[in-house]
Write a protein that holds these residues in place. Structure first.
Motif, short mmCIF file in Angstrom:
data_model
loop_
_atom_site.label_atom_id
_atom_site.label_comp_id
_atom_site.label_asym_id
_atom_site.label_seq_id
_atom_site.Cartn_x
_atom_site.Cartn_y
_atom_site.Cartn_z
N SER A 72 -7.60 3.32 5.12
CA SER A 72 -9.02 3.08 5.42
C SER A 72 -9.97 3.69 4.41
CB SER A 72 -9.36 3.63 6.80
OG SER A 72 -8.55 3.05 7.78
N GLY A 73 -9.54 4.78 3.77
CA GLY A 73 -10.43 5.48 2.85
C GLY A 73 -11.51 6.23 3.59
N SER A 74 -12.46 6.72 2.83
CA SER A 74 -13.61 7.43 3.39
C SER A 74 -14.74 7.33 2.38
CB SER A 74 -13.26 8.89 3.68
OG SER A 74 -12.99 9.58 2.48
N MET A 75 -15.80 8.06 2.62
CA MET A 75 -16.94 7.97 1.72
C MET A 75 -16.54 8.30 0.28
SD MET A 75 -20.54 9.99 1.80
CE MET A 75 -21.54 8.87 2.74
N MET A 77 -13.19 8.68 -0.77
CA MET A 77 -11.83 8.24 -1.10
C MET A 77 -11.72 6.73 -0.94
SD MET A 77 -8.32 9.50 0.61
CE MET A 77 -6.96 8.35 0.69
N PRO A 78 -11.15 6.06 -1.95
CA PRO A 78 -10.98 4.61 -1.83
C PRO A 78 -9.91 4.27 -0.78
CG PRO A 78 -9.88 5.39 -3.80
CD PRO A 78 -10.63 6.56 -3.23
N ALA A 79 -10.00 3.09 -0.25
CA ALA A 79 -8.99 2.59 0.68
C ALA A 79 -7.87 1.94 -0.12
CB ALA A 79 -9.60 1.57 1.63
N PHE A 80 -6.65 2.23 0.27
CA PHE A 80 -5.47 1.61 -0.34
C PHE A 80 -4.84 0.72 0.73
CE2 PHE A 80 -6.26 5.25 -2.99
CZ PHE A 80 -5.98 4.80 -4.27
N LYS A 81 -5.45 -0.42 0.98
CA LYS A 81 -5.04 -1.31 2.07
C LYS A 81 -3.68 -1.95 1.84
CE LYS A 81 -9.76 -2.16 3.35
NZ LYS A 81 -10.86 -3.06 3.54
N ASN A 82 -3.22 -1.99 0.59
CA ASN A 82 -1.94 -2.63 0.28
C ASN A 82 -0.76 -1.69 0.37
OD1 ASN A 82 -3.33 -5.01 -0.18
ND2 ASN A 82 -3.52 -4.63 -2.37
N ILE A 83 -0.99 -0.44 0.73
CA ILE A 83 0.13 0.48 0.97
C ILE A 83 0.44 0.37 2.46
CG2 ILE A 83 0.99 2.83 0.85
CD1 ILE A 83 -0.99 3.33 -1.44
N GLN A 84 1.43 -0.42 2.78
CA GLN A 84 1.75 -0.78 4.16
C GLN A 84 3.22 -0.52 4.46
OE1 GLN A 84 -0.34 -2.16 6.55
NE2 GLN A 84 -2.07 -1.97 5.15
N GLY A 85 3.57 -0.57 5.72
CA GLY A 85 4.96 -0.53 6.17
C GLY A 85 5.75 0.66 5.66
N GLU A 86 6.94 0.38 5.13
CA GLU A 86 7.83 1.44 4.66
C GLU A 86 7.22 2.23 3.51
OE1 GLU A 86 11.83 0.14 3.87
OE2 GLU A 86 11.92 -0.99 5.75
N ALA A 87 6.45 1.56 2.64
CA ALA A 87 5.80 2.27 1.53
C ALA A 87 4.80 3.30 2.07
CB ALA A 87 5.10 1.29 0.60
#
Length: 102
Positions: A72-75, A77-87
């Motif tokens: 989700s990130g924050s003010m 910190m960027p969001a890394f939406k593609n880091i999903q699942g096992e990663a």
């Protein structure tokens, strides 16, 4: 002098906006948590020593909170939406194993 101050203010604004943006990084399927951290996180989070990646607050010192934070990130910190699942699990496990809690 006013032009210099204005220029500095605009530069600072662009830097802050860039830090809160989303990143399109997608880790390779077989990437370890350490590899993901090294690629996605060390631009802002420099490891404190070879054995300490970060200092975590108690609020995010658990797997679910960490995954939510980096997805989700924050003010600042960027969001890394593609880091999903096992990663995402591997990255959270690496951070928890290699960090200290304050």
């Amino acid at each position: 002098m006013k032009k210099l101050n204005f220029g500095l203010a605009i530069s600072a604004l662009f830097i802050l906006v860039g830090c809160g943006a989303s990143r399109d990084y997608t880790p390779p399927a077989d990437a370890s948590g350490e590899q993901i951290f090294s690629t996605a996180c060390t631009e802002c989070h420099k490891p404190l020593s070879p054995n300490v990646a970060m200092i975590l607050s108690e609020k995010v010192a658990n797997k679910e909170a960490l995954i939510k934070k980096f997805q989700s990130g924050s003010m600042r910190m960027p969001a890394f939406k593609n880091i999903q699942g096992e990663a995402a699990d591997r990255l959270a496990d690496y951070i928890l194993t290699n960090s200290q809690v304050k």
